[in-house]
Design a protein around this motif. Sequence first.
Motif, PDB file in Angstrom:
ATOM      1  N   GLN A   1       0.827  -1.208   0.000  1.00 42.34           N
ATOM      2  CA  GLN A   1       0.000   0.000   0.000  1.00 42.34           C
ATOM      3  C   GLN A   1       0.863   1.259   0.000  1.00 42.34           C
ATOM      4  OE1 GLN A   1      -2.251  -0.859   3.550  1.00 42.34           O
ATOM      5  NE2 GLN A   1      -3.966  -1.730   2.392  1.00 42.34           N
ATOM      6  N   ILE A   2       1.873   1.282   0.835  1.00 40.16           N
ATOM      7  CA  ILE A   2       2.764   2.446   0.914  1.00 40.16           C
ATOM      8  C   ILE A   2       3.445   2.690  -0.427  1.00 40.16           C
ATOM      9  CG2 ILE A   2       4.918   3.314   1.930  1.00 40.16           C
ATOM     10  CD1 ILE A   2       4.042   1.804   4.522  1.00 40.16           C
ATOM     11  N   ASN A   3       3.843   1.610  -1.087  1.00 43.85           N
ATOM     12  CA  ASN A   3       4.562   1.714  -2.360  1.00 43.85           C
ATOM     13  C   ASN A   3       3.645   1.925  -3.560  1.00 43.85           C
ATOM     14  OD1 ASN A   3       7.150   1.461  -1.280  1.00 43.85           O
ATOM     15  ND2 ASN A   3       7.049  -0.765  -1.312  1.00 43.85           N
ATOM     16  N   GLY A   4       2.354   2.034  -3.320  1.00 42.83           N
ATOM     17  CA  GLY A   4       1.428   2.271  -4.418  1.00 42.83           C
ATOM     18  C   GLY A   4       1.158   1.053  -5.275  1.00 42.83           C
ATOM     19  N   ARG A   5       1.434  -0.119  -4.739  1.00 41.19           N
ATOM     20  CA  ARG A   5       1.157  -1.373  -5.439  1.00 41.19           C
ATOM     21  C   ARG A   5      -0.269  -1.780  -5.129  1.00 41.19           C
ATOM     22  NH1 ARG A   5       1.904  -4.021  -9.526  1.00 41.19           N
ATOM     23  NH2 ARG A   5       2.135  -6.149  -8.958  1.00 41.19           N
ATOM     24  N   THR A   6      -1.141  -1.632  -6.079  1.00 40.82           N
ATOM     25  CA  THR A   6      -2.545  -1.945  -5.869  1.00 40.82           C
ATOM     26  C   THR A   6      -2.717  -3.423  -5.554  1.00 40.82           C
ATOM     27  OG1 THR A   6      -3.139  -0.224  -7.432  1.00 40.82           O
ATOM     28  CG2 THR A   6      -4.835  -1.857  -6.911  1.00 40.82           C
ATOM     29  N   VAL A   7      -3.499  -3.687  -4.539  1.00 42.89           N
ATOM     30  CA  VAL A   7      -3.827  -5.057  -4.156  1.00 42.89           C
ATOM     31  C   VAL A   7      -5.341  -5.119  -3.992  1.00 42.89           C
ATOM     32  CG1 VAL A   7      -3.532  -6.861  -2.435  1.00 42.89           C
ATOM     33  CG2 VAL A   7      -1.634  -5.327  -2.950  1.00 42.89           C
ATOM     34  N   HIS A   8      -5.981  -5.990  -4.744  1.00 44.05           N
ATOM     35  CA  HIS A   8      -7.422  -6.170  -4.649  1.00 44.05           C
ATOM     36  C   HIS A   8      -7.709  -7.227  -3.593  1.00 44.05           C
ATOM     37  CE1 HIS A   8      -7.723  -3.823  -8.293  1.00 44.05           C
ATOM     38  NE2 HIS A   8      -6.837  -4.628  -8.849  1.00 44.05           N
TER      39      HIS A   8
ATOM     40  N   TRP B   1      -6.003 -11.026  -5.140  1.00 43.38           N
ATOM     41  CA  TRP B   1      -6.035 -12.262  -4.380  1.00 43.38           C
ATOM     42  C   TRP B   1      -7.338 -13.004  -4.563  1.00 43.38           C
ATOM     43  CZ3 TRP B   1      -3.667  -9.598   0.481  1.00 43.38           C
ATOM     44  CH2 TRP B   1      -2.315  -9.384   0.251  1.00 43.38           C
ATOM     45  N   ARG B   2      -8.193 -12.523  -5.483  1.00 43.50           N
ATOM     46  CA  ARG B   2      -9.476 -13.170  -5.729  1.00 43.50           C
ATOM     47  C   ARG B   2      -9.643 -13.494  -7.211  1.00 43.50           C
ATOM     48  NH1 ARG B   2     -13.415  -8.916  -4.418  1.00 43.50           N
ATOM     49  NH2 ARG B   2     -11.751  -7.623  -5.190  1.00 43.50           N
ATOM     50  N   ILE B   3      -8.582 -13.739  -7.936  1.00 42.16           N
ATOM     51  CA  ILE B   3      -8.661 -13.931  -9.382  1.00 42.16           C
ATOM     52  C   ILE B   3      -9.698 -14.987  -9.754  1.00 42.16           C
ATOM     53  CG2 ILE B   3      -7.387 -14.738 -11.412  1.00 42.16           C
ATOM     54  CD1 ILE B   3      -4.911 -13.365 -10.137  1.00 42.16           C
ATOM     55  N   ASN B   4      -9.624 -16.129  -9.138  1.00 44.32           N
ATOM     56  CA  ASN B   4     -10.588 -17.189  -9.411  1.00 44.32           C
ATOM     57  C   ASN B   4     -10.891 -17.881  -8.089  1.00 44.32           C
ATOM     58  OD1 ASN B   4     -12.039 -19.438 -10.091  1.00 44.32           O
ATOM     59  ND2 ASN B   4     -10.702 -20.070 -11.756  1.00 44.32           N
ATOM     60  N   PRO B   5     -11.979 -17.493  -7.435  1.00 45.35           N
ATOM     61  CA  PRO B   5     -12.249 -18.037  -6.105  1.00 45.35           C
ATOM     62  C   PRO B   5     -12.256 -19.555  -6.020  1.00 45.35           C
ATOM     63  CG  PRO B   5     -13.710 -16.213  -6.564  1.00 45.35           C
ATOM     64  CD  PRO B   5     -12.972 -16.510  -7.839  1.00 45.35           C
TER      65      PRO B   5
ATOM     66  N   THR C   1     -10.190 -21.656  -7.435  1.00 44.89           N
ATOM     67  CA  THR C   1      -8.828 -22.185  -7.359  1.00 44.89           C
ATOM     68  C   THR C   1      -7.904 -21.265  -6.579  1.00 44.89           C
ATOM     69  OG1 THR C   1      -8.211 -21.110  -9.446  1.00 44.89           O
ATOM     70  CG2 THR C   1      -9.059 -23.367  -9.581  1.00 44.89           C
ATOM     71  N   TRP C   2      -8.443 -20.207  -6.028  1.00 47.60           N
ATOM     72  CA  TRP C   2      -7.664 -19.202  -5.311  1.00 47.60           C
ATOM     73  C   TRP C   2      -7.115 -19.779  -4.016  1.00 47.60           C
ATOM     74  CZ3 TRP C   2      -8.248 -16.444  -0.680  1.00 47.60           C
ATOM     75  CH2 TRP C   2      -7.586 -15.226  -0.613  1.00 47.60           C
ATOM     76  N   THR C   3      -5.889 -19.493  -3.719  1.00 55.01           N
ATOM     77  CA  THR C   3      -5.289 -19.929  -2.475  1.00 55.01           C
ATOM     78  C   THR C   3      -5.265 -18.739  -1.520  1.00 55.01           C
ATOM     79  OG1 THR C   3      -3.890 -21.466  -3.674  1.00 55.01           O
ATOM     80  CG2 THR C   3      -3.239 -20.942  -1.418  1.00 55.01           C
ATOM     81  N   PRO C   4      -5.820 -18.846  -0.337  1.00 56.85           N
ATOM     82  CA  PRO C   4      -5.832 -17.716   0.589  1.00 56.85           C
ATOM     83  C   PRO C   4      -4.424 -17.185   0.849  1.00 56.85           C
ATOM     84  CG  PRO C   4      -7.214 -19.476   1.398  1.00 56.85           C
ATOM     85  CD  PRO C   4      -6.474 -20.010   0.212  1.00 56.85           C
ATOM     86  N   MET C   5      -4.285 -15.873   0.897  1.00 58.58           N
ATOM     87  CA  MET C   5      -2.979 -15.266   1.129  1.00 58.58           C
ATOM     88  C   MET C   5      -2.379 -15.763   2.435  1.00 58.58           C
ATOM     89  SD  MET C   5      -0.896 -13.326  -0.361  1.00 58.58           S
ATOM     90  CE  MET C   5       0.577 -12.410  -0.016  1.00 58.58           C
ATOM     91  N   THR C   6      -3.205 -16.021   3.419  1.00 56.03           N
ATOM     92  CA  THR C   6      -2.691 -16.453   4.712  1.00 56.03           C
ATOM     93  C   THR C   6      -2.223 -17.901   4.732  1.00 56.03           C
ATOM     94  OG1 THR C   6      -4.962 -16.849   5.408  1.00 56.03           O
ATOM     95  CG2 THR C   6      -3.957 -14.771   6.093  1.00 56.03           C
ATOM     96  N   SER C   7      -2.355 -18.609   3.615  1.00 56.49           N
ATOM     97  CA  SER C   7      -1.844 -19.982   3.594  1.00 56.49           C
ATOM     98  C   SER C   7      -0.972 -20.281   2.388  1.00 56.49           C
ATOM     99  CB  SER C   7      -3.001 -20.981   3.625  1.00 56.49           C
ATOM    100  OG  SER C   7      -3.780 -20.856   2.456  1.00 56.49           O
ATOM    101  N   ARG C   8      -0.986 -19.433   1.367  1.00 58.41           N
ATOM    102  CA  ARG C   8      -0.290 -19.787   0.133  1.00 58.41           C
ATOM    103  C   ARG C   8       1.217 -19.887   0.297  1.00 58.41           C
ATOM    104  NH1 ARG C   8      -1.003 -14.793  -3.973  1.00 58.41           N
ATOM    105  NH2 ARG C   8      -3.138 -15.205  -3.454  1.00 58.41           N
ATOM    106  N   LEU C   9       1.820 -19.055   1.113  1.00 58.32           N
ATOM    107  CA  LEU C   9       3.274 -19.089   1.246  1.00 58.32           C
ATOM    108  C   LEU C   9       3.744 -20.289   2.064  1.00 58.32           C
ATOM    109  CD1 LEU C   9       4.126 -15.321   1.709  1.00 58.32           C
ATOM    110  CD2 LEU C   9       4.355 -16.717  -0.339  1.00 58.32           C
ATOM    111  N   ALA C  10       2.855 -20.853   2.832  1.00 59.78           N
ATOM    112  CA  ALA C  10       3.230 -22.024   3.636  1.00 59.78           C
ATOM    113  C   ALA C  10       3.640 -23.202   2.758  1.00 59.78           C
ATOM    114  CB  ALA C  10       2.069 -22.413   4.542  1.00 59.78           C
ATOM    115  N   THR C  11       3.182 -23.210   1.516  1.00 57.02           N
ATOM    116  CA  THR C  11       3.506 -24.331   0.636  1.00 57.02           C
ATOM    117  C   THR C  11       4.536 -23.959  -0.430  1.00 57.02           C
ATOM    118  OG1 THR C  11       1.657 -23.739  -0.818  1.00 57.02           O
ATOM    119  CG2 THR C  11       1.221 -25.357   0.930  1.00 57.02           C
TER     120      THR C  11
END
Length: 168
Positions: free
Chosen positions: A45-52, A150-154, A156-166
């Motif tokens: 957000q600070i860097n102006g990188r839009t996140v939906h 983070w909602r491109i295709n609900p 097959t979407w992987t929640p942000m709070t779990s995607r990096l774990a894998t």
Amino acid sequence: MSPRMPNPSLVVPDVLPPMRALVKAVNSVGVPLQTLVLVHLRISQINGRTVHLPIKPKEFEDAGEEDRRLPVVATWREQSCFTDAERSVLALAEAATRIDDREDPVSDEVWDEAARHWTEVQLAAVVLHIGLVNLWNRVNVATRQEAVDWRINPKTWTPMTSRLATTP
């Protein structure tokens, strides 16, 4: 605007595996993934990188996202839903991202508060995470990569709070 090129981490040979290894290492020292996600989002957000983000309850449900605080992370100081430990790293992330025109961007007060909540290894991981997110933001901005949704295709979407774990 369309991207100027594919993401540079895919263009320069052998760059992506060590970047992923850094992410995996940062995620392996006990800082909750939800905390890292909050930091990631705030820096972007600070860097102006839009996140939906999901906003409505149904969008969260469809996406499988559990952390309903994501849409209010920009106002974390005014919200009561963030822990003191999360607040400490959000303050650190903001200070370490906004480094221009300040002699000492990360004050002792900000650092000491974060150090009060996190072990040295965890705090080191948070600092590396802040640097990595800033790197990714700058690479993506320079090459005009598409905004993160983070909602491109609900389905097959992987929640942000779990995607990096894998992350391999």
